[in-house]
Write an enzyme that holds these catalytic residues in place. Structure first.
Site, PDB file in Angstrom:
ATOM      1  N   LYS A 111      13.526  -2.089  26.631  1.00 48.25           N
ATOM      2  CA  LYS A 111      14.425  -1.869  27.776  1.00 48.25           C
ATOM      3  C   LYS A 111      13.618  -1.397  28.995  1.00 48.25           C
ATOM      4  O   LYS A 111      13.830  -1.867  30.109  1.00 48.25           O
ATOM      5  CB  LYS A 111      15.513  -0.853  27.396  1.00 48.25           C
ATOM      6  CG  LYS A 111      16.497  -1.416  26.373  1.00 48.25           C
ATOM      7  CD  LYS A 111      17.400  -0.353  25.756  1.00 48.25           C
ATOM      8  CE  LYS A 111      18.194  -0.959  24.589  1.00 48.25           C
ATOM      9  NZ  LYS A 111      19.002   0.030  23.853  1.00 48.25           N
TER      10      LYS A 111
ATOM     11  N   GLN B 161      19.691   6.300  23.317  1.00 49.85           N
ATOM     12  CA  GLN B 161      19.395   5.389  22.203  1.00 49.85           C
ATOM     13  C   GLN B 161      19.955   5.941  20.895  1.00 49.85           C
ATOM     14  O   GLN B 161      19.715   7.105  20.553  1.00 49.85           O
ATOM     15  CB  GLN B 161      17.872   5.174  22.096  1.00 49.85           C
ATOM     16  CG  GLN B 161      17.464   4.144  21.075  1.00 49.85           C
ATOM     17  CD  GLN B 161      17.954   2.722  21.407  1.00 49.85           C
ATOM     18  OE1 GLN B 161      17.879   2.284  22.549  1.00 49.85           O
ATOM     19  NE2 GLN B 161      18.471   2.021  20.412  1.00 49.85           N
TER      20      GLN B 161
ATOM     21  N   ASP C  38      25.842   1.316  28.840  1.00 49.73           N
ATOM     22  CA  ASP C  38      26.023   0.785  27.484  1.00 49.73           C
ATOM     23  C   ASP C  38      27.489   0.429  27.224  1.00 49.73           C
ATOM     24  O   ASP C  38      27.796  -0.225  26.230  1.00 49.73           O
ATOM     25  CB  ASP C  38      25.568   1.822  26.442  1.00 49.73           C
ATOM     26  CG  ASP C  38      24.162   1.549  25.926  1.00 49.73           C
ATOM     27  OD1 ASP C  38      23.735   0.382  25.973  1.00 49.73           O
ATOM     28  OD2 ASP C  38      23.512   2.502  25.467  1.00 49.73           O
TER      29      ASP C  38
END
Ligand code: NAP
Length: 291
Positions: free
Chosen positions: A52, A96, A119
């Site tokens: 990412k 994460q 997200d």
């Protein structure tokens, strides 16, 4: 059978985003900024966060990686998230997963500013997704929608079976496929570990989307001729022929299933890269929302 090349689509998406960032900068607008929180030293998480951050660099986003020991307390982590929420330069935040067991994923997600939740996990974004309102769509299911759109796969009125009902993949996937959109407008069946006769469902499916994390669990006898098969699974299985000692396995028995399919995603190189592509789309959106 045609491969759905998520890697190529992700590269194209990133190149288009780079042009948009260059244009923003030429117009005197702010450079998009993504912050990533990584707790502990899980090998998979390191890899995903690394990709990412690298994608941000390729596109021209600013990125900040905030690393914490696995021993960080929940209160300390929530305080760090608040700092990011309060930092006007940061447009998007990802935490994460997985997190150490002593930290509540729900509390972490709910403490993220919904306007930075690229997200798409915050209940505000999930609720807006269900109602078809503008929001950050969750990266993996939205990446799959982008693949279906790019390859012009006809989903309207089709039978779609989603296997797996997690909050981050299966459940939002079933919602996106059933909305009155294109792609979408499918008749969706959501299967899970308590489903009786999974094969009976998948054999009727024009589109199968598997997200269980069980290698080779979608077998050729479960798939009808001409089906579209999307494999979300990315499970590390031991492989002594690899330098790392493992390889990534999808949920689908690719060798035997692929000859029956009209389209299929490979693992790796299918859903995974477009998950990052759609996270990058959300990050630009987060910055643009503040223009
Ligand atoms: P998860 O939270 O573990 O959920 C797995 C789901 O599979 C659950 O809903 C479970 O049902 C269901 N399931 C388990 N055994 C089953 C069976 N025998 N038959 C039918 N359904 C069954 O997993 P996840 O986070 O959604 O991830 C799934 C996989 O996708 C993993 O391999 C993960 O690494 C991968 N993934 C890949 C990406 C990517 O970008 N490529 C992104 C996210 C996840 P119950 O609800 O009844 O337990």
């Amino acid at each position: 059978m045609q491969l759905l090349d998520g890697k190529a689509l992700s590269d194209l998406t990133k190149a288009q985003l780079k042009e948009k960032v260059d244009q923003r900068i030429a117009e005197g607008k702010k450079r998009p900024h993504l912050a990533a929180i990584l707790v502990g030293n899980d090998g998979g998480s390191e890899t995903y966060v690394g990709s990412k951050i690298r994608s941000c660099e390729e596109i021209g986003y600013k990125s900040t990686l905030l690393r914490f020991e696995a021993t960080i307390t929940e209160a300390e982590l929530l305080a760090e998230i608040k700092k990011v929420n309060d930092n006007d330069d940061i447009d998007g935040l990802i935490v994460q997963l997985p997190l150490p067991k002593h930290i509540s994923v729900e509390r972490v997600i709910e403490s993220t500013d919904p306007e930075k939740d690229v997200d798409g996990f915050h209940p505000v974004n999930v609720g807006r997704m269900v109602q078809g309102l503008p929001c950050f769509l969750p990266a993996t299911p939205n990446g799959i929608m982008k693949i279906l759109e790019h390859y012009k796969i006809d989903t309207i009125g089709k039978e779609c079976v989603v296997i797996g009902r997690s909050d981050i993949v299966g459940t939002p996937m079933s919602i996106l496929m059933s909305r009155n959109t294109n792609p979408g407008n499918a008749t969706v069946t959501l299967c899970h570990s308590k489903t009786k006769d999974l094969r009976g469902h998948t054999l009727k499916a024009d589109i199968i989307i598997s997200a269980t994390g069980i290698p080779n669990s979608v077998t050729a006898d479960m798939v009808k001729d001409g089906a579209v098969v999307i494999d979300v699974g990315t499970t590390r299985v031991p492989d002594t022929s690899k330098k790392s000692g493992f390889r990534l396995s999808g949920d689908v028995d690719f060798v035997n299933v692929s000859p029956k399919c009209s389209y299929i995603t490979p693992v790796p190189g299918g859903v995974g890269p477009m998950t990052i592509g759609s996270l990058m789309l959300n990050t630009l959106q987060a910055a643009a929302n503040k223009d």
